[in-house]
Design an enzyme around this catalytic site. Structure first.
Site, PDB file in Angstrom:
ATOM      1  N   GLY A 300       4.572  12.598  -6.503  1.00 30.98           N
ATOM      2  CA  GLY A 300       4.139  11.916  -5.292  1.00 30.98           C
ATOM      3  C   GLY A 300       2.634  11.984  -5.112  1.00 30.98           C
ATOM      4  O   GLY A 300       1.878  12.097  -6.077  1.00 30.98           O
ATOM      5  N   SER A 301       2.229  11.961  -3.841  1.00 31.64           N
ATOM      6  CA  SER A 301       0.820  11.730  -3.511  1.00 31.64           C
ATOM      7  C   SER A 301      -0.151  12.754  -4.086  1.00 31.64           C
ATOM      8  O   SER A 301      -1.347  12.473  -4.156  1.00 31.64           O
ATOM      9  CB  SER A 301       0.662  11.699  -2.002  1.00 31.64           C
ATOM     10  N   VAL A 302       0.336  13.948  -4.469  1.00 29.23           N
ATOM     11  CA  VAL A 302      -0.594  14.923  -5.046  1.00 29.23           C
ATOM     12  C   VAL A 302      -1.266  14.311  -6.278  1.00 29.23           C
ATOM     13  O   VAL A 302      -2.406  14.613  -6.598  1.00 29.23           O
ATOM     14  CB  VAL A 302       0.147  16.234  -5.407  1.00 29.23           C
ATOM     15  N   GLU A 303      -0.567  13.388  -6.927  1.00 28.01           N
ATOM     16  CA  GLU A 303      -1.142  12.796  -8.129  1.00 28.01           C
ATOM     17  C   GLU A 303      -2.318  11.882  -7.819  1.00 28.01           C
ATOM     18  O   GLU A 303      -3.112  11.573  -8.718  1.00 28.01           O
ATOM     19  CB  GLU A 303      -0.068  12.028  -8.891  1.00 28.01           C
ATOM     20  N   LYS A 304      -2.431  11.453  -6.557  1.00 27.35           N
ATOM     21  CA  LYS A 304      -3.587  10.616  -6.185  1.00 27.35           C
ATOM     22  C   LYS A 304      -4.890  11.331  -6.507  1.00 27.35           C
ATOM     23  O   LYS A 304      -5.918  10.702  -6.783  1.00 27.35           O
ATOM     24  CB  LYS A 304      -3.533  10.281  -4.687  1.00 27.35           C
TER      25      LYS A 304
END
Lengths: 586, 204
Positions: A300-304
């Protein structure tokens, strides 16, 4: 006269000859017997002689301890004894014996009573793996009271003094003394050592050694100790915080990783639910492994963070690049939205990270070709084993760029459509904390050889530059906006007085049954502190929270607790540098 | 048969007969000198007895040494076992869980945000704050939930009209008490659900 002498001489000669023959016959009998004894039956007699006087005892090798980075024991071996009974001798006094045994050792009185009275048996276990001193005290007390039939035998004890602390890493031993799981199994050859033996002649009722008798000793070789990079106290605290976070959110399971940013050493690797290493049979089998390494999920967004760091490193964007974020984004046949409803927003790249906008990230990632984005993510370690060297570690999944369609690139840029394990993701974000250099995480301090023959440990980790130091610093500054009380998604992760960089993640989760997004979520928070001189990276993941919480409200507080503890324990003062004030909107 | 033996003697010249007679060798009568036997036998016997007794003593001594070794080894094993169990006890006491439970019993709470004093200039680094309830950490595992089969079910029995008056009073009294307790727990559950609903705003 001469005739008489001759006959006399004749009789003595005859006597001599007869005597000689007799002696020869006797000697031949002796020789034949000697040959029979020494030549033919030698082994059988030697064995019988041994059975009478020679005694061979195994000199057990002590299994090596597993210690934490400060030398505190996580698993240690002790000389233990088992209490065994001969029911044919104990049946009559069973009640009194059971009373004494149950009073001294933690066993059930009625259970012992039943075993002491077992009919038609001459061997019953009363208690296994009792510390030697306690077992001897029981037998001594029974002797003093005049009861016979209870004896001790060797039974080595493997004890885990901290119970469930790091149990997921350590694994456990079976009742027969064989390693079954975890590091006990992986490093069994290092830990186990080699048993020796002693053979000697004994005599007397006490079995004393005969002096000058036969005596042959092969000394045992003790197992080596294994030192982990884990800090026992940090591991304990992390496990408790994680447990509270998972249970508080009604989650299914969770994992937490604490890394030393500079060395990649794992200070804590917690899983929940876990088990008590002293009693592994009390926990269901699915809780006995390392979820943080074996289970994959979509980050999820941690990969942003990784996408943004790659964009800044490639020189495509800067933290201040202005992005116009529409309310909805139509891509191919899909509509991409954000977790909150908004109209047209004017965000900088910092704002996209701070507010965790999917649409903003997708638009930013449009600067990349699939090959470029794939190359960066692969260098961040996605889709490959983390290098910690544990067999069975999940590789995760990063689809090959040639197979990407537009929507694949879009979702991958914000962390859906790829899968990772917790340690892998922590190591990837740690590359940002460590000036752009990715260090393989390590769990063994120094080096050690696994049963598969691989050498692992903090001495043999490799590292590689993924992004430039400048890109890493700028990304860290963007991540600081996440913990900003007004602009960020995770103000609860902020620590008073410190600069903290972080990123929340709330990902749709692929259900086991349908193989599709089943409406459950994975929430996570990754962060490091101090943001301008990172020392520690903490990553918390909770699977399937039922309270509707997201990465900020579930992972953030847990992150804050663990990070606060780390900064205090390792005495890391705030750097005192002012936090950057990057614009979030334009 | 004996004749040839005399022949050479016959050739000896008669002239020198006297000299020959004088020169004839005869055996000197032996001097019987008897060495005293007693000291020798005594010496040998002493050596023998001394050797045997010495060997016996040596053997006994070795044997005794072996007993001592056995008992000392046993003692060493007992003491080593004691030391080991004491060390294990120590390790159990040093277990962070145990320490934390003791600290909690003493009324201690985890500190708030970290702060330090720099000794060189007495400056305070970080912002010191008192521990707050939000920082509290539950260190004990949650008690395991009871399986539904064990949970007691509330059974409400209607009291027939014909029952004696005093008995009915007692019964209804008990029942109303149970009902109010039940209502209490329901309202508690409701408020908990309400809390949950409040905390349900999703953030990523």
């Amino acid at each position: 006269m001469s005739r008489g002498a001759r006959s006399l001489r004749g009789t003595s000669l005859l006597r001599l000859r007869v005597g000689l023959i007799l002696i020869a016959m006797v000697v031949s009998v002796f020789a034949a017997r000697l040959f029979q004894l020494q030549g033919i039956d030698a082994k059988a007699y030697a064995a019988r002689a041994e059975a009478v006087g020679l005694q061979t005892v195994t000199l057990p090798a002590t299994r090596g301890a597993i210690r934490d980075r400060n030398g505190e024991p996580l698993a240690e071996s002790a000389d233990g004894l088992m209490l065994v009974a001969d029911p044919s001798l104990t049946a009559d006094d069973a009640q009194e014996i059971a009373k004494i045994v149950a009073a001294r050792i933690d066993v059930d009185y009625f259970d012992v009573l039943e075993r002491l009275r077992k009919p038609d048996s001459r061997f019953q276990y009363l208690a296994r793996r009792v510390p030697a001193a306690e077992a001897r005290a029981v037998v001594e007390e029974l002797d003093d009271a005049g009861f016979e039939g209870v004896d001790t035998e060797r039974d080595p004890v493997r004890s885990y003094p901290a119970g469930d602390v790091a149990a997921n890493i350590l694994g456990f031993m079976g009742a027969d003394g064989n390693a079954l799981q975890g590091f006990e199994l992986l490093f069994d050859e290092v830990l186990s050592g080699k048993d020796g033996s002693a053979t000697y002649e004994t005599g007397g009722s006490g079995g004393q050694r005969l002096p000058l008798g036969e005596n042959n000793v092969v000394e045992p070789v003790d197992g080596s100790d294994l030192t982990l990079t884990i800090d026992r106290d940090v591991q304990w605290y992390t496990q408790r915080v994680l447990r509270q976070a998972v249970q508080g959110a009604g989650g299914e399971s969770g994992a937490a990783v604490v890394l030393d940013s500079r060395t990649g050493e794992v200070l804590a690797l917690a899983d929940h639910p876990t088990f008590d290493a002293n009693a592994p049979t009390l926990s269901p089998e699915r809780d006995l492994g390392m979820r943080s390494l074996f289970d994959v999920y979509e980050p999820g967004s941690v990969e942003k963070v990784l996408t943004a760091a790659a964009l800044v490193d490639a020189g495509k964007l800067t933290p201040d690049t202005r992005i116009t974020v529409p309310a909805k984004l139509h891509r191919q046949d899909r509509v991409i939205g954000d977790y909150w409803d908004h109209g047209r927003l004017r965000l900088t790249l910092t704002g996209v990270i701070a507010k965790s906008s999917n649409i903003g990230t997708v638009l930013a990632a449009d600067e990349f070709t699939p090959k470029e984005l794939y190359g960066y993510l692969a260098r961040f370690g996605l889709g490959a084993k983390s290098g910690v060297g544990i067999p069975g570690e999940a590789r995760g999944l990063l689809p090959w760029w040639k197979n990407w369609s537009q929507i694949n690139q879009d979702t991958i840029s914000f962390g859906q459509g790829v899968s990772v394990n917790a340690l892998q993701m922590a190591a990837a974000v740690n590359a940002v904390a460590n000036d752009g250099v990715l260090v393989e995480p390590s769990l063994v301090k120094g080096r050690a050889t696994t049963s598969q023959g691989a050498t692992v440990g903090s001495d043999v980790v490799s590292s590689r530059r993924v992004i430039s130091p400048r890109a890493a610093r700028l990304t860290a500054e963007m991540m600081e906006a996440v913990t900003d009380p007004e602009e960020g998604t995770a103000p609860s992760a902020a620590i008073e007085g410190y600069r903290v960089a972080g990123k929340t993640g709330t990902a749709q989760r692929v259900g086991e049954e349908c193989g599709c997004y089943d409406g459950t979520f994975t929430v996570s928070f990754a962060g490091f502190a101090p943001a301008d001189d990172p020392r520690f990276l903490v990553y918390v993941v909770v699977q399937d929270p039922k309270n509707g919480g997201g990465g900020g409200s579930v992972g953030g507080p847990a992150f804050r607790k663990i990070m606060t503890y780390l900064l205090r324990k390792y005495a890391v003062p705030p750097t005192g540098a002012p936090a950057p004030d990057n614009p979030v909107e334009w | 048969m004996s004749t040839p033996l005399y022949q050479p003697r016959a050739r000896i010249p008669r002239l020198a007969e006297a000299a020959v007679e004088r020169a004839r060798l005869t055996v000197v009568p032996g001097r019987a000198t008897k060495a005293a036997r007693v000291p020798f036998i005594t010496l040998v016997s002493l050596l023998l007895i001394g050797g045997v007794v010495g060997l016996l003593l040596f053997n006994t001594h070795m044997q005794q040494g072996s007993f001592v070794v056995s008992s000392m080894e046993e003692q060493a094993a007992v003491l080593a076992g004691k030391e080991e169990s004491l060390r294990m006890q120590l390790h159990r006491m040093r277990d962070p869980q145990h320490v934390a439970e003791r600290a909690k019993k003493l009324g201690m709470v985890p500190a708030g945000s970290p702060a330090f004093i720099r000794l060189s200039d007495g400056k305070v680094l970080g912002r010191p704050a008192a521990g707050e309830p939000a920082d509290a950490l539950r260190i004990e595992p949650l008690p395991p939930g009871k399986p539904s089969s064990v949970r007691p079910r509330l059974v409400i029995a209607e009291v027939p009209e014909a029952t004696k008056k005093d008995k009915r009073e007692r019964d209804t009294g008990a029942r109303s008490e149970a009902t109010s307790r039940d209502q209490d727990s329901t309202s508690r559950t409701k408020s908990r659900n309400h809390d949950r609903a409040q905390g349900a705003g999703r953030t990523p």
